[in-house]
Design an enzyme around this catalytic site. Sequence first.
Site, mmCIF file in Angstrom:
data_model
loop_
_atom_site.group_PDB
_atom_site.id
_atom_site.type_symbol
_atom_site.label_atom_id
_atom_site.label_comp_id
_atom_site.label_asym_id
_atom_site.label_seq_id
_atom_site.Cartn_x
_atom_site.Cartn_y
_atom_site.Cartn_z
ATOM 1 N N ASP A 37 0.898 -1.172 -0.091
ATOM 2 C CA ASP A 37 -0.011 0.104 0.050
ATOM 3 C C ASP A 37 0.899 1.126 0.091
ATOM 4 O OD1 ASP A 37 -2.337 1.577 0.451
ATOM 5 O OD2 ASP A 37 -1.710 1.761 2.454
ATOM 6 N N ASP A 89 -1.988 -0.697 6.150
ATOM 7 C CA ASP A 89 -2.251 -0.268 7.453
ATOM 8 C C ASP A 89 -3.514 0.507 7.744
ATOM 9 O OD1 ASP A 89 -2.224 2.468 5.989
ATOM 10 O OD2 ASP A 89 -1.309 3.481 7.609
ATOM 11 N N ASP A 131 -7.475 -1.458 3.835
ATOM 12 C CA ASP A 131 -6.435 -2.475 3.373
ATOM 13 C C ASP A 131 -6.738 -3.936 4.053
ATOM 14 O OD1 ASP A 131 -4.738 -0.916 1.851
ATOM 15 O OD2 ASP A 131 -3.886 -0.084 3.947
#
Length: 620
Positions: free
Chosen positions: A310, A506, A510
């Site tokens: 990410d 995080d 996600d």
Amino acid sequence: MDRQARDWFKTALLGLALCGLLAGLILHFSGFERAARLCWTFGVVPVLAALIVEIVASLRRGEVGLDIIAALSMSAALLFGEALAASVVALMYSGGTFLEGFAEGRARREMRGLLERVPRTATRYREGKLEDVPLDALAPGDRLLIRQGDIAPVDGIVESRRALLDQSALTGESMPVSLAAGNEIMSGSTNAGEAFDMRATRRAQESTYAGIVRLVEEAQRSKAPMSRLADRYSLLFLFITVVLASGAWWFTGDPIRAVAVLVVATPCPLILAVPVALVAGLSRAAHYGVLIKGAKPLETMAQIKTIILDKTGTLTNGRPQIVSVDVRNGFKEDEVRYFAAALDQASKHPMAQAIVADARDRGTILPPPQETNEAAGEGVIGLVDGRRIVVGGPAFVMNSIAADPVTDRPMRTPGAAVVAVAVDGVLAGHLVMADTLRPGMRTFLDGLRRTGVERILLATGDRRDVAETVAHGLGLDAIRSELTPDQKVLLVLTEHKNGPVMMAGDGVNDAPALAAADIGVAMGARGAAASAEAADVVLLVDDLDRLLPGLEVAHGARRIALESVAAGIGLSVAGMVAAAVGYLTPVQGAVLQEVIDVAVILNALRALRIRPSGSLQAPH
């Protein structure tokens, strides 16, 4: 039976077996052969009885293991008058289970230390007085006193001017960390400096440390796929052992040959080595601030071929930072930073808090602003050192000083934001802010490839130009931008065709992708609780670099487990063949297998000493 009782029981069995063997040997060399056999038998019977009870319980659970060979070898040895061999096997078996328990206990030592650090009470301010209260009584907003040596009981923020914290038990950082007022504190951190005040932001059961404890307990209850694989292979090994023992008896007519084969095969290093090595790997990874939720994820980590990262909060810092200062009308850069930070103390806007944090990190002493007035989401107006300051978006600031809002705007890169600063009706400059790439990312990604990772992708919900700007020069294999949570899940599932997939993130968005990946990695320090719950691995510090030593430990632990199994089984089979053709007596075979088992357990414990190349220093 709890763990302590089981450990005591294993010790008692070992003591009985050892006493029976030694007493029998003394009587044997003193010429009392019949009494010696009785002593040897006395030492064998309790171990054999406990073993039969364990076998019956395992069969009821549908589990078949090599404990059956141990029972067969002791029973056969007693039946055919080889009481000394039976005694050595009993000592070998009880000693092996004792050593296994000891080895796992050593491997769990650091995790147990983590659990034992859980504080029970906290000191809270109430109506001008201090009171000790249980953790369950704490609520967000409570002001707490953390004395020197105390452990932060809940997550919170520093209320005093400065706090010095030892976070080694959580993050692996050997040096204390200095936090300024307003900085976040992880529960479980130890106060290494003077007493300070903190403001609780979460309840105890929702705090970082409580979550870590739950994950540790879950990890300790896990059983690795390699361990289950060992259980399946134990059936094959059991079959080979029985066939070889029966064949030796059939072709030679000597039942002692069968007894010798059985004792060499008992117990199997395949069962001992794998759990010891993998539990040791879990402990070693935790030593570097990487909490793995069990032996199954640890083994899978060693086989990862694709990693999806990410962007915000994972590849980047996850919060805005000042990347450049554009000064105007004769003002200096330090002046622009000073006035902006002093006034922004009055705002809770994330951009304002980032500007204040930047000033405090530089050691700037900020005066309190006066006569402040904030337009939510636009900017702040107030007095600093008697001067009228305006800080906010360019349009808001330029309108406040009656200037043209479309002129004098600095150049900015995709994804950056501009904060204008005016002093006494004059534009002083602009602060260009962006969520910057974590330092050392290119070196980190190169390190991932050295561990066997073949593909590294960036997955983000941001615009394409922002993603490309952040990833420039990193050598990623692909960039996927403007993704929704379900599209991230689809990306993970698509990448499965290239091998096991790891996803690191995080945010709450996600969490679905983390759950869909073979291994989900959550940034545990500041990440969302949903991502930590969905993940298989939690980094206990806000530093993606921690993932690299975690992967190296996983590779090392798996390699050591396989080495132990291969060496142990190879030596056992060689010994069984030697016993079948008459080169080993039952007693010699039992002693040989004892040496093999001790060797593989000690080899498996090498996982506790894995030192990742160029890794962070672990706490001492």
